[in-house]
Write a protein that holds these residues in place. Structure first.
Motif, PDB file in Angstrom:
ATOM      1  N   ILE A 292     -51.989  -7.185 -70.962  1.00 10.77           N
ATOM      2  CA  ILE A 292     -51.252  -6.837 -69.750  1.00 10.77           C
ATOM      3  C   ILE A 292     -51.722  -7.716 -68.601  1.00 10.77           C
ATOM      4  O   ILE A 292     -52.920  -7.830 -68.356  1.00 10.77           O
ATOM      5  CB  ILE A 292     -51.446  -5.350 -69.398  1.00 10.77           C
ATOM      6  N   LEU A 293     -50.778  -8.329 -67.922  1.00 14.83           N
ATOM      7  CA  LEU A 293     -51.081  -9.090 -66.713  1.00 14.83           C
ATOM      8  C   LEU A 293     -50.563  -8.296 -65.521  1.00 14.83           C
ATOM      9  O   LEU A 293     -49.359  -8.086 -65.376  1.00 14.83           O
ATOM     10  CB  LEU A 293     -50.433 -10.471 -66.748  1.00 14.83           C
ATOM     11  N   GLU A 294     -51.488  -7.851 -64.712  1.00 11.41           N
ATOM     12  CA  GLU A 294     -51.142  -7.087 -63.516  1.00 11.41           C
ATOM     13  C   GLU A 294     -51.178  -8.028 -62.320  1.00 11.41           C
ATOM     14  O   GLU A 294     -52.148  -8.761 -62.125  1.00 11.41           O
ATOM     15  CB  GLU A 294     -52.124  -5.945 -63.325  1.00 11.41           C
ATOM     16  N   ALA A 295     -50.128  -8.004 -61.524  1.00 15.14           N
ATOM     17  CA  ALA A 295     -50.027  -8.899 -60.376  1.00 15.14           C
ATOM     18  C   ALA A 295     -49.929  -8.086 -59.096  1.00 15.14           C
ATOM     19  O   ALA A 295     -49.282  -7.040 -59.048  1.00 15.14           O
ATOM     20  CB  ALA A 295     -48.801  -9.801 -60.506  1.00 15.14           C
ATOM     21  N   ARG A 296     -50.570  -8.612 -58.070  1.00 12.65           N
ATOM     22  CA  ARG A 296     -50.544  -7.986 -56.754  1.00 12.65           C
ATOM     23  C   ARG A 296     -50.442  -9.115 -55.733  1.00 12.65           C
ATOM     24  O   ARG A 296     -51.196 -10.084 -55.806  1.00 12.65           O
ATOM     25  CB  ARG A 296     -51.832  -7.184 -56.534  1.00 12.65           C
ATOM     26  N   VAL A 297     -49.483  -9.013 -54.816  1.00 16.28           N
ATOM     27  CA  VAL A 297     -49.297 -10.063 -53.826  1.00 16.28           C
ATOM     28  C   VAL A 297     -49.446  -9.491 -52.427  1.00 16.28           C
ATOM     29  O   VAL A 297     -49.325  -8.282 -52.206  1.00 16.28           O
ATOM     30  CB  VAL A 297     -47.913 -10.744 -53.981  1.00 16.28           C
ATOM     31  N   GLY A 298     -49.730 -10.384 -51.473  1.00 20.76           N
ATOM     32  CA  GLY A 298     -49.935  -9.967 -50.097  1.00 20.76           C
ATOM     33  C   GLY A 298     -48.650  -9.504 -49.434  1.00 20.76           C
ATOM     34  O   GLY A 298     -47.558  -9.595 -50.001  1.00 20.76           O
ATOM     35  N   PRO A 299     -48.754  -9.004 -48.220  1.00 16.42           N
ATOM     36  CA  PRO A 299     -47.593  -8.376 -47.565  1.00 16.42           C
ATOM     37  C   PRO A 299     -46.515  -9.355 -47.110  1.00 16.42           C
ATOM     38  O   PRO A 299     -45.409  -8.940 -46.809  1.00 16.42           O
ATOM     39  CB  PRO A 299     -48.228  -7.665 -46.366  1.00 16.42           C
ATOM     40  N   GLN A 300     -46.814 -10.660 -47.067  1.00 18.22           N
ATOM     41  CA  GLN A 300     -45.830 -11.595 -46.508  1.00 18.22           C
ATOM     42  C   GLN A 300     -44.708 -11.933 -47.492  1.00 18.22           C
ATOM     43  O   GLN A 300     -43.568 -12.113 -47.097  1.00 18.22           O
ATOM     44  CB  GLN A 300     -46.521 -12.899 -46.077  1.00 18.22           C
ATOM     45  N   TYR A 301     -45.036 -12.066 -48.785  1.00 16.50           N
ATOM     46  CA  TYR A 301     -44.056 -12.542 -49.759  1.00 16.50           C
ATOM     47  C   TYR A 301     -44.085 -11.651 -50.995  1.00 16.50           C
ATOM     48  O   TYR A 301     -45.151 -11.325 -51.515  1.00 16.50           O
ATOM     49  CB  TYR A 301     -44.369 -13.990 -50.177  1.00 16.50           C
ATOM     50  N   HIS A 302     -42.887 -11.299 -51.469  1.00 19.25           N
ATOM     51  CA  HIS A 302     -42.772 -10.470 -52.667  1.00 19.25           C
ATOM     52  C   HIS A 302     -42.690 -11.304 -53.944  1.00 19.25           C
ATOM     53  O   HIS A 302     -43.047 -10.831 -55.013  1.00 19.25           O
ATOM     54  CB  HIS A 302     -41.521  -9.586 -52.598  1.00 19.25           C
ATOM     55  N   PHE A 303     -42.183 -12.532 -53.841  1.00 25.79           N
ATOM     56  CA  PHE A 303     -41.866 -13.304 -55.046  1.00 25.79           C
ATOM     57  C   PHE A 303     -43.132 -13.933 -55.643  1.00 25.79           C
ATOM     58  O   PHE A 303     -43.993 -14.431 -54.922  1.00 25.79           O
ATOM     59  CB  PHE A 303     -40.858 -14.400 -54.736  1.00 25.79           C
ATOM     60  N   LEU A 304     -43.199 -13.927 -56.982  1.00 22.92           N
ATOM     61  CA  LEU A 304     -44.337 -14.509 -57.687  1.00 22.92           C
ATOM     62  C   LEU A 304     -43.854 -15.203 -58.946  1.00 22.92           C
ATOM     63  O   LEU A 304     -42.988 -14.701 -59.662  1.00 22.92           O
ATOM     64  CB  LEU A 304     -45.347 -13.413 -58.062  1.00 22.92           C
ATOM     65  N   SER A 305     -44.446 -16.358 -59.216  1.00 24.08           N
ATOM     66  CA  SER A 305     -44.187 -17.061 -60.472  1.00 24.08           C
ATOM     67  C   SER A 305     -45.518 -17.292 -61.177  1.00 24.08           C
ATOM     68  O   SER A 305     -46.453 -17.839 -60.585  1.00 24.08           O
ATOM     69  CB  SER A 305     -43.504 -18.412 -60.210  1.00 24.08           C
ATOM     70  N   VAL A 306     -45.597 -16.840 -62.432  1.00 26.46           N
ATOM     71  CA  VAL A 306     -46.769 -17.090 -63.272  1.00 26.46           C
ATOM     72  C   VAL A 306     -46.260 -17.598 -64.610  1.00 26.46           C
ATOM     73  O   VAL A 306     -45.418 -16.958 -65.258  1.00 26.46           O
ATOM     74  CB  VAL A 306     -47.612 -15.815 -63.488  1.00 26.46           C
ATOM     75  N   GLN A 307     -46.772 -18.741 -65.024  1.00 26.72           N
ATOM     76  CA  GLN A 307     -46.333 -19.359 -66.268  1.00 26.72           C
ATOM     77  C   GLN A 307     -47.558 -19.801 -67.060  1.00 26.72           C
ATOM     78  O   GLN A 307     -48.548 -20.263 -66.486  1.00 26.72           O
ATOM     79  CB  GLN A 307     -45.444 -20.559 -65.966  1.00 26.72           C
ATOM     80  N   ILE A 308     -47.496 -19.628 -68.386  1.00 26.44           N
ATOM     81  CA  ILE A 308     -48.563 -20.138 -69.246  1.00 26.44           C
ATOM     82  C   ILE A 308     -48.352 -21.641 -69.420  1.00 26.44           C
ATOM     83  O   ILE A 308     -47.244 -22.086 -69.759  1.00 26.44           O
ATOM     84  CB  ILE A 308     -48.563 -19.425 -70.609  1.00 26.44           C
ATOM     85  N   ALA A 309     -49.388 -22.400 -69.163  1.00 25.26           N
ATOM     86  CA  ALA A 309     -49.279 -23.855 -69.267  1.00 25.26           C
ATOM     87  C   ALA A 309     -48.810 -24.257 -70.658  1.00 25.26           C
ATOM     88  O   ALA A 309     -49.313 -23.766 -71.667  1.00 25.26           O
ATOM     89  CB  ALA A 309     -50.630 -24.497 -68.956  1.00 25.26           C
ATOM     90  N   GLY A 310     -47.823 -25.155 -70.707  1.00 25.67           N
ATOM     91  CA  GLY A 310     -47.296 -25.636 -71.972  1.00 25.67           C
ATOM     92  C   GLY A 310     -46.151 -24.812 -72.519  1.00 25.67           C
ATOM     93  O   GLY A 310     -45.596 -25.151 -73.574  1.00 25.67           O
ATOM     94  N   ARG A 311     -45.783 -23.708 -71.833  1.00 30.70           N
ATOM     95  CA  ARG A 311     -44.660 -22.895 -72.295  1.00 30.70           C
ATOM     96  C   ARG A 311     -43.526 -22.967 -71.277  1.00 30.70           C
ATOM     97  O   ARG A 311     -43.749 -23.105 -70.076  1.00 30.70           O
ATOM     98  CB  ARG A 311     -45.071 -21.435 -72.480  1.00 30.70           C
ATOM     99  N   SER A 312     -42.316 -22.803 -71.776  1.00 32.88           N
ATOM    100  CA  SER A 312     -41.162 -22.869 -70.882  1.00 32.88           C
ATOM    101  C   SER A 312     -40.807 -21.496 -70.309  1.00 32.88           C
ATOM    102  O   SER A 312     -40.089 -21.403 -69.315  1.00 32.88           O
ATOM    103  CB  SER A 312     -39.944 -23.431 -71.630  1.00 32.88           C
ATOM    104  N   THR A 313     -41.297 -20.443 -70.946  1.00 33.54           N
ATOM    105  CA  THR A 313     -40.978 -19.097 -70.464  1.00 33.54           C
ATOM    106  C   THR A 313     -42.003 -18.652 -69.428  1.00 33.54           C
ATOM    107  O   THR A 313     -43.152 -19.103 -69.426  1.00 33.54           O
ATOM    108  CB  THR A 313     -40.963 -18.091 -71.629  1.00 33.54           C
ATOM    109  N   ASP A 314     -41.575 -17.742 -68.559  1.00 33.64           N
ATOM    110  CA  ASP A 314     -42.442 -17.229 -67.503  1.00 33.64           C
ATOM    111  C   ASP A 314     -42.961 -15.848 -67.861  1.00 33.64           C
ATOM    112  O   ASP A 314     -42.274 -15.051 -68.513  1.00 33.64           O
ATOM    113  CB  ASP A 314     -41.669 -17.122 -66.183  1.00 33.64           C
TER     114      ASP A 314
END
Length: 456
Positions: A292-314
């Motif tokens: 499980i990858l849990e993500a938490r971002v600051g109050p300014q921006y909701h959008f997040l992109s996380v990708q495994i290096a070498g893969r095309s899927t996010d």
């Protein structure tokens, strides 16, 4: 005075203590439900060897629901069998060595504890089995109460029924433990929390404000941004147990067909600002189950992109509605470490968790938003799914099931799929567990209601 053992559960009287396992535990600060009863807010106070807090973060309550260590959390409310409780979670193995005691306290802003019927503290194992129970029978004019405390003794942990009240409210209690109460607190902008946390809905008692360490500059408790509405299940259990929140760790034993083959590790936390590549240096086995990858971002921006290096899927490439989301991440089939490429304009934090951190889902209704991972270990059930998104987003609920950890790397069935912001109102059938349910695409606010099928 001695503790009284009744079957597997120990009933404590005031001043008595009982050994507790060094394991994750849940604590209810509960009362009977009745019209006009004052609301009670639960809190945990972490103390060092001198009996004082080390800073603002050592007070965990509704407005500050997680300690930075991740070892203590406020996880919301539960009700059932005519009772109501606020719940805390303690992961005793992760309590920092400097912390010698953890107080379990309650505050009453709109009345006194003498007006609260059936006040008690109850300690349970992670699976809900009751370990010990303490009934408060002598409350009168107090507006704050230390119901009990966990404390270290000879390398082990014990729980003591304290039963000490304060007429001066939570401010008076806090002052006793090295806290200065400010008259006009300025709420500080918080750092991102380093571990999983959930924030209960904004109902109930007013959160404690204006607390600062005595030897530091006065100031208010940093109140985290809304991380996620707390999932709350409401099964009615046998008295004196009550309903508990769903936001708790599952155990490998709760996943019998593939739990023993899961890869277990301590949570790993990464944080930063803007674009960054991080390396998850873990020895994943070949054909490992997802984590499980849990993500938490600051109050300014909701959008997040996380990708495994070498893969095309996010892993993530979407908004996090309440600045929080959890997704499944498949480690490389060959095993070994993972490189994650993070793209976000502001501050962000990622926590990698084993699959046993999936949220248990049981009979009752849970609510939340965005992407989430659940584990179902019960019998076949109907699952009512309600979701809406005013921003025309997608919603997708997938089921993951199989006999081996490798089977969990891909969905076994797509249960719900909605696009272009369509309001979701469906009922689907899920089989006997164990299985995973994952909200894989969502900016929606959702509600899930699980209704077990009658046994044949």
């Amino acid at each position: 005075m001695p503790a009284v053992t009744m079957g597997p559960m120990t009933h404590l009287v005031k001043g008595a203590n009982v050994p507790v396992p060094t394991a994750p535990l849940r604590i209810a600060v509960g009362r009977q439900q009745a019209p006009g009863v004052p609301a009670v807010e639960a809190s945990a106070v972490l103390l060092d060897a001198a009996g004082t807090v080390r800073g603002d973060a050592d007070i965990v309550f509704h407005g500050q629901p997680a300690h930075p260590s991740g070892a203590v959390r406020h996880v919301g409310t539960g009700e059932g069998a005519g009772q109501f409780a606020e719940w805390l979670e303690l992961d005793l193995p992760r309590i920092e060595p400097a912390v010698q005691r953890v107080l379990v306290a309650g505050s009453c802003d709109d009345g006194t504890f003498g007006q609260v019927p059936g006040l008690y503290a109850q300690v349970t194992y992670a699976d809900g089995t009751i370990l010990t129970h303490y009934d408060v029978t002598d409350a009168t004019s107090e507006t704050a109460f230390v119901l009990g405390e966990f404390y270290r003794r000879d390398g082990a942990w014990k729980f003591r029924a304290v039963g000490q009240g304060y007429d001066s409210g939570l401010a008076g209690l806090a002052t006793d433990f090295g806290v200065e109460v400010a008259q006009a607190p300025a709420l500080a902008a918080p750092p991102l929390l380093p571990t999983a946390a959930v924030t209960p809905p904004p109902s109930g008692p007013v959160a404690l404000q204006g607390v600062g360490k005595s030897d530091s500059a006065p100031g208010g408790v940093a109140v985290p941004p809304m991380a996620k509405p707390v999932p709350v299940a409401v099964p009615v259990q046998q008295t004196p147990s009550i309903a508990t929140p769903a936001a708790t760790l599952a155990t490998p034993a709760a996943m019998p067909s593939w739990g023993a083959g899961l890869f277990h590790f301590e949570p790993l936390v990464f944080s930063g600002k803007g674009a960054k590549t991080v390396t998850v240096d873990l020895p994943f086995p070949q054909d490992s189950a997802p984590v499980i990858l849990e993500a938490r971002v600051g109050p300014q921006y909701h959008f997040l992109s996380v990708q495994i290096a070498g893969r095309s899927t996010d892993v993530f490439c979407n908004d996090l509605p309440d600045h929080y989301g959890r997704a499944l991440l498949n480690p490389p089939r060959k095993g070994g470490p993972i490189k994650l490429m993070v793209r976000q304009s502001g501050t962000w934090e990622l926590t990698l968790l084993p699959l046993t951190a999936a949220l248990p889902i049981g009979p009752g209704t849970i609510q939340g938003s965005g992407r989430e991972i659940f584990v179902h270990t019960g019998t076949a059930a109907d699952l009512k799914v309600r979701a809406k998104d005013p921003h025309s987003g997608w919603f997708q609920l997938n089921q993951y099931q199989g006999d081996t950890p490798d089977d969990l790397r891909r969905p076994a069935e797509q249960l719900v799929h909605a696009w272009n912001g369509r309001r979701v109102k469906e009922k689907v059938r899920i089989p006997d567990g164990p299985l995973l349910l994952a909200i894989d695409k969502s900016r929606h606010h959702w509600e899930l209601t699980l209704d077990p099928l009658p046994l044949a």
